[in-house]
Design a protein around this motif. Sequence first.
Motif, PDB file in Angstrom:
ATOM      1  N   TYR A 168       0.803  -1.216   0.000  1.00  0.00           N
ATOM      2  CA  TYR A 168       0.000   0.000   0.000  1.00  0.00           C
ATOM      3  C   TYR A 168       0.842   1.274   0.000  1.00  0.00           C
ATOM      4  O   TYR A 168       0.302   2.376  -0.071  1.00  0.00           O
ATOM      5  N   SER A 184      -1.386  10.304   5.249  1.00  0.00           N
ATOM      6  CA  SER A 184      -1.938   8.954   5.169  1.00  0.00           C
ATOM      7  C   SER A 184      -1.037   7.977   5.887  1.00  0.00           C
ATOM      8  O   SER A 184       0.191   8.071   5.806  1.00  0.00           O
ATOM      9  N   SER A 226       2.827   4.178  -1.393  1.00  0.00           N
ATOM     10  CA  SER A 226       2.851   4.833  -2.699  1.00  0.00           C
ATOM     11  C   SER A 226       4.287   4.979  -3.180  1.00  0.00           C
ATOM     12  O   SER A 226       5.233   5.059  -2.387  1.00  0.00           O
ATOM     13  N   PRO A 285      -5.691   0.589   0.645  1.00  0.00           N
ATOM     14  CA  PRO A 285      -5.724   1.359  -0.598  1.00  0.00           C
ATOM     15  C   PRO A 285      -6.354   2.737  -0.437  1.00  0.00           C
ATOM     16  O   PRO A 285      -7.400   2.885   0.188  1.00  0.00           O
ATOM     17  N   ASN A 286      -5.673   3.741  -1.007  1.00  0.00           N
ATOM     18  CA  ASN A 286      -6.187   5.115  -1.080  1.00  0.00           C
ATOM     19  C   ASN A 286      -6.575   5.685   0.285  1.00  0.00           C
ATOM     20  O   ASN A 286      -7.479   6.514   0.390  1.00  0.00           O
ATOM     21  N   GLN A 287      -5.892   5.260   1.314  1.00  0.00           N
ATOM     22  CA  GLN A 287      -6.210   5.713   2.676  1.00  0.00           C
ATOM     23  C   GLN A 287      -5.736   7.136   2.911  1.00  0.00           C
ATOM     24  O   GLN A 287      -4.655   7.521   2.482  1.00  0.00           O
ATOM     25  N   LYS A 288      -6.557   7.934   3.602  1.00  0.00           N
ATOM     26  CA  LYS A 288      -6.204   9.288   4.007  1.00  0.00           C
ATOM     27  C   LYS A 288      -6.571   9.465   5.480  1.00  0.00           C
ATOM     28  O   LYS A 288      -7.558   8.893   5.953  1.00  0.00           O
ATOM     29  N   GLU A 324      -1.162   4.884   4.998  1.00  0.00           N
ATOM     30  CA  GLU A 324      -0.902   3.951   3.900  1.00  0.00           C
ATOM     31  C   GLU A 324      -0.936   2.497   4.359  1.00  0.00           C
ATOM     32  O   GLU A 324      -0.035   1.714   4.079  1.00  0.00           O
ATOM     33  N   LYS A 373       1.570  16.428  -0.036  1.00  0.00           N
ATOM     34  CA  LYS A 373       0.730  15.230  -0.143  1.00  0.00           C
ATOM     35  C   LYS A 373      -0.259  15.149   1.022  1.00  0.00           C
ATOM     36  O   LYS A 373       0.006  15.645   2.129  1.00  0.00           O
ATOM     37  N   ASP A 419     -10.099  10.332   6.336  1.00  0.00           N
ATOM     38  CA  ASP A 419     -11.170   9.332   6.304  1.00  0.00           C
ATOM     39  C   ASP A 419     -11.700   9.080   7.708  1.00  0.00           C
ATOM     40  O   ASP A 419     -12.840   8.636   7.875  1.00  0.00           O
TER      41      ASP A 419
END
Length: 292
Positions: A71, A203, A73, A208-211, A205, A200, A214
């Motif tokens: 996960y 996250s 990036s 997937p696509n975690q912030k 991480e 950026k 959230d």
Amino acid sequence: KIKRHAPTQYNDIGEIYAALVLGTKDYVHKCGFKKVVVALSGGIDSSLVTTIAVDALGPQNVTAVSLPSKYSSQSSISDAKLLSSNLGINLQTIPINSSVDIFENILTPFLDDHEDDLTNQNVQSRIRGLIMMALSNNSGALVLTTGNKSEMAVGYATIYGDMAGGYAVIKDVPKTLVYKLASYKNSINRLIIPSSVLLKAPSAELKPNQKDQDYLPEYEVLDEILKEYIENDNSAEEISDKGFSLKLVEKIISMVDSSEYKRQQSAPGIKITSKNFGRDRRMPISNQFKVN
């Protein structure tokens, strides 16, 4: 005749940065250590901690460790490499994908919910914590943790995972201040911390696509609420009167109160704000605090 040097002139952010550097240097040396290791994810928190460690101890005494998962990036991986190059420190890369697979195979027969998202995230974090402590044991270097005050306040951290270590450099530094300190460091030298790290979205991480957002409000909002509650001792109603949703305030207060057991198990850190966790704000570990 004694030659006296004029005191260094700092602005407020500069004074905080200097205090973090001095506090790190004193703690590490007075505890008998010479070297430190830092889990460098490529995010803003670990980037700042690594930079402070280099200023405190010298590049030859700081080792950064990249622990990428599936996960992570590509930008985070490349930012960790660039920061390490800018600081002149050694970067060790230890991928954790195979370790995660092994633990998942071991645990799956014993898990009630095989798809539990939180369990899967924490397994990754704790594998990283185990690796960092193994490196520490083997090298005699102290592990510096990278969690900030905002995360510690609401429990957005993993016991025995990212909380594993001997010293928490930015434990009393709110997330919004982390960005200011990173920008300050870049302004007084050259671009040490890559600009992409500051731009950026935060996250962990771990999926997937975690912030971070959230789970949490924007850090500008969160830090204001936390300051009113932790440092100014204001009630939910008093904080709400300052322009915040009462429902949101009550949620944040509940997160702070229910995370006391985590903070009690965290590494010590440098006091920066008017009221830090522990000495300044002593609360019972087990409680049934309820927001009215």
